[in-house]
Design an enzyme around this catalytic site. Structure first.
Site, PDB file in Angstrom:
ATOM      1  N   ASP A 125      13.012  51.363   1.437  1.00  0.00           N
ATOM      2  CA  ASP A 125      12.615  51.156   0.049  1.00  0.00           C
ATOM      3  C   ASP A 125      11.539  50.078  -0.032  1.00  0.00           C
ATOM      4  O   ASP A 125      10.483  50.240  -0.656  1.00  0.00           O
ATOM      5  CB  ASP A 125      13.873  50.724  -0.739  1.00  0.00           C
ATOM      6  CG  ASP A 125      13.665  50.721  -2.235  1.00  0.00           C
ATOM      7  OD1 ASP A 125      12.590  51.165  -2.680  1.00  0.00           O
ATOM      8  OD2 ASP A 125      14.576  50.271  -2.956  1.00  0.00           O
ATOM      9  N   TYR A 153      22.897  50.881  -0.614  1.00  0.00           N
ATOM     10  CA  TYR A 153      22.784  51.396  -1.985  1.00  0.00           C
ATOM     11  C   TYR A 153      23.974  52.280  -2.360  1.00  0.00           C
ATOM     12  O   TYR A 153      24.199  52.572  -3.532  1.00  0.00           O
ATOM     13  CB  TYR A 153      21.479  52.184  -2.185  1.00  0.00           C
ATOM     14  CG  TYR A 153      20.217  51.335  -2.099  1.00  0.00           C
ATOM     15  CD1 TYR A 153      20.287  49.963  -1.921  1.00  0.00           C
ATOM     16  CD2 TYR A 153      18.962  51.913  -2.204  1.00  0.00           C
ATOM     17  CE1 TYR A 153      19.138  49.190  -1.831  1.00  0.00           C
ATOM     18  CE2 TYR A 153      17.807  51.145  -2.124  1.00  0.00           C
ATOM     19  CZ  TYR A 153      17.907  49.791  -1.932  1.00  0.00           C
ATOM     20  OH  TYR A 153      16.766  49.024  -1.849  1.00  0.00           O
ATOM     21  N   ASP A 186       7.017  50.574  -0.112  1.00  0.00           N
ATOM     22  CA  ASP A 186       6.184  50.012  -1.184  1.00  0.00           C
ATOM     23  C   ASP A 186       5.094  49.119  -0.599  1.00  0.00           C
ATOM     24  O   ASP A 186       3.959  49.111  -1.075  1.00  0.00           O
ATOM     25  CB  ASP A 186       7.037  49.208  -2.177  1.00  0.00           C
ATOM     26  CG  ASP A 186       7.615  50.100  -3.270  1.00  0.00           C
ATOM     27  OD1 ASP A 186       7.656  51.334  -3.061  1.00  0.00           O
ATOM     28  OD2 ASP A 186       8.023  49.568  -4.320  1.00  0.00           O
ATOM     29  N   ASP A 193      11.814  42.199   9.839  1.00  0.00           N
ATOM     30  CA  ASP A 193      10.945  41.082   9.433  1.00  0.00           C
ATOM     31  C   ASP A 193       9.599  41.167  10.142  1.00  0.00           C
ATOM     32  O   ASP A 193       8.538  40.955   9.541  1.00  0.00           O
ATOM     33  CB  ASP A 193      11.627  39.720   9.653  1.00  0.00           C
ATOM     34  CG  ASP A 193      12.518  39.686  10.888  1.00  0.00           C
ATOM     35  OD1 ASP A 193      12.643  40.729  11.561  1.00  0.00           O
ATOM     36  OD2 ASP A 193      13.075  38.625  11.187  1.00  0.00           O
ATOM     37  N   LYS A 210      17.594  45.648  11.925  1.00  0.00           N
ATOM     38  CA  LYS A 210      17.816  44.197  12.001  1.00  0.00           C
ATOM     39  C   LYS A 210      18.955  43.986  12.993  1.00  0.00           C
ATOM     40  O   LYS A 210      19.996  43.373  12.698  1.00  0.00           O
ATOM     41  CB  LYS A 210      18.139  43.666  10.592  1.00  0.00           C
ATOM     42  CG  LYS A 210      18.231  42.165  10.479  1.00  0.00           C
ATOM     43  CD  LYS A 210      16.894  41.452  10.589  1.00  0.00           C
ATOM     44  CE  LYS A 210      17.089  39.944  10.543  1.00  0.00           C
ATOM     45  NZ  LYS A 210      15.890  39.198  10.946  1.00  0.00           N
TER      46      LYS A 210
END
Ligand code: NAD
Length: 358
Positions: free
Chosen positions: A247, A142, A251, A223, A191
């Site tokens: 992020d 980001y 959620d 994942d 990852k």
């Protein structure tokens, strides 16, 4: 004690839910003998309308001069077509950068009274959900280099994920310290099978883990984490991860608890001044209708008392009031489900919380 709090009410339901949290903080102040001074500042779409920019200099200065910042939410369809650097969300990134808020703490807890709102199978729900997601907030993709250029197949766009040892070390320490106060278990999500930045992340987390032999540490690929969160969320206690993975996964974890309207967050840096906000957005579909659930924002205020002001008993007082409101069967529209209960408005829910604080 006296505290200065900058209020960034923002857009949509922001003003309604921040007003609820202010009423609750004032009630806690009366009960425990503290004075909270609130100063409102513009941020987000309302700031764009009034000043042309999402984060006016005056707002940044006001936040820096305060003991803490309480934010509602920013954004809405009115500002959706503006270019990236002028969008309401820039206000959030701007305050995080200005205050050096590199840690985002998002607890996700399934209240026993709301088990029926959890979309997972009964036996999974019965094992409970009570985790804290610790997300790195000022690094990664980001904030990395981005741009457009011409490639072999025409115009292309790129964003860059980059983490330094220092950035990973400090967020890892927050995770291990948090775990020490809970059930002493950290899951680091990355990852590392594909990304070099994740391989560095993993190396650094392991080095920091060696300083905390009393805390169990394990790695999980992102994942798999996305699957495990819905398959067996009870396995998680403290989860630490990068900006983008955090992020998305936070959620996901919010949905397990029933409603996005219940979950608070704290953004912290080196100083005591943090920014506290619900994890949801400005909910334009219900803005101005007195329907919003104020609980996420009220719980964010409780986190402010705990993390910025060291007022643990006062924070617990708010959290106990929320526990009792929900145990008493009171619901706003987002958590009413199939109960047949008449949903409370935002102000009625606020009054119910206040009644359990006084
Ligand atoms: P949202 O979180 O605003 O809403 C998603 C859904 O959840 C909507 O149906 C909404 O009504 C409901 N909801 C959210 N909060 C609720 C509450 N307290 N009580 C009851 N229901 C609630 O997400 P979105 O619709 O994707 O985004 C709307 C706007 O908010 C966009 O402009 C987005 O950019 C912005 N946004 C801001 C923040 C922030 O300020 N931190 C975060 C996310 C999204």
């Amino acid at each position: 004690m006296e505290f200065q709090i900058a209020l960034l009410k923002g857009d949509g339901i922001g003003p309604e839910i921040v007003d609820s949290a202010v009423a609750v903080l004032e009630a806690v102040g009366r009960k425990f003998g503290h004075t909270f001074h609130f100063t409102p500042y513009l941020a987000g779409g309302c700031a764009i309308d009034a000043t042309g920019v999402p984060l006016p200099d005056e707002t940044v200065a006001g936040c820096k001069a305060s003991d803490s910042v309480l934010l509602g939410a920013v954004g809405g369809p009115k500002w959706d077509t503006l270019p990236g650097n002028l969008r309401p969300e820039r206000a959030l990134l701007g305050v995080r950068s200005a205050l050096g808020l590199y840690t985002n703490i998002r607890p996700a807890k399934l209240y026993p009274a709301l088990k029926s709102e959890c979309p997972l199978r009964g036996d999974i729900v019965d094992r409970g959900v009570d985790l804290v997601m610790i997300r790195e907030l000022t690094g990664g993709i980001y904030f990395g280099e981005r741009g457009r250029r011409t490639g072999k197949m025409g115009e292309e766009a790129y964003d860059t994920e980059c983490y330094s040892v220092g950035e990973v070390e400090r967020i890892a320490r927050v995770a291990f310290e948090t775990a020490r106060k809970r059930s002493k278990k950290v899951t680091s999500i990355d990852k590392a099978n594909v990304l070099e930045s994740s391989r560095l992340w993993r190396e650094v987390v392991h080095r920091v883990a060696a300083e905390y032999p009393d805390v169990a540490c394990s790695d999980m690929l992102v994942d798999n984490a996305a699957m495990q969160l819905v398959k067996n969320p009870a396995q998680f206690d403290v989860v630490v991860t990068s900006n983008m993975f955090g992020d998305i996964l936070s959620d996901e974890s919010s949905q397990i608890t029933g409603s996005i309207g219940l979950l608070p967050s704290a953004s912290l840096g080196e100083s005591k001044c943090g920014m506290y906000e619900p994890i949801h957005g400005s909910a334009p579909d219900i803005a101005g209708q007195n329907k919003a659930n104020p609980i996420a924002t009220v719980l964010s205020a409780a986190m402010m008392l705990r993390y910025s002001f060291d007022l643990e008993a006062e924070a617990r007082c708010i959290e106990d009031a929320i526990d009792r409101v929900l145990a008493d069967g009171l619901r706003t529209a987002d958590i009413v489900g199939n109960t047949g209960v008449k949903p409370l408005s935002c102000t009625e829910m606020t009054d119910a919380i206040l009644a359990r604080i006084q």
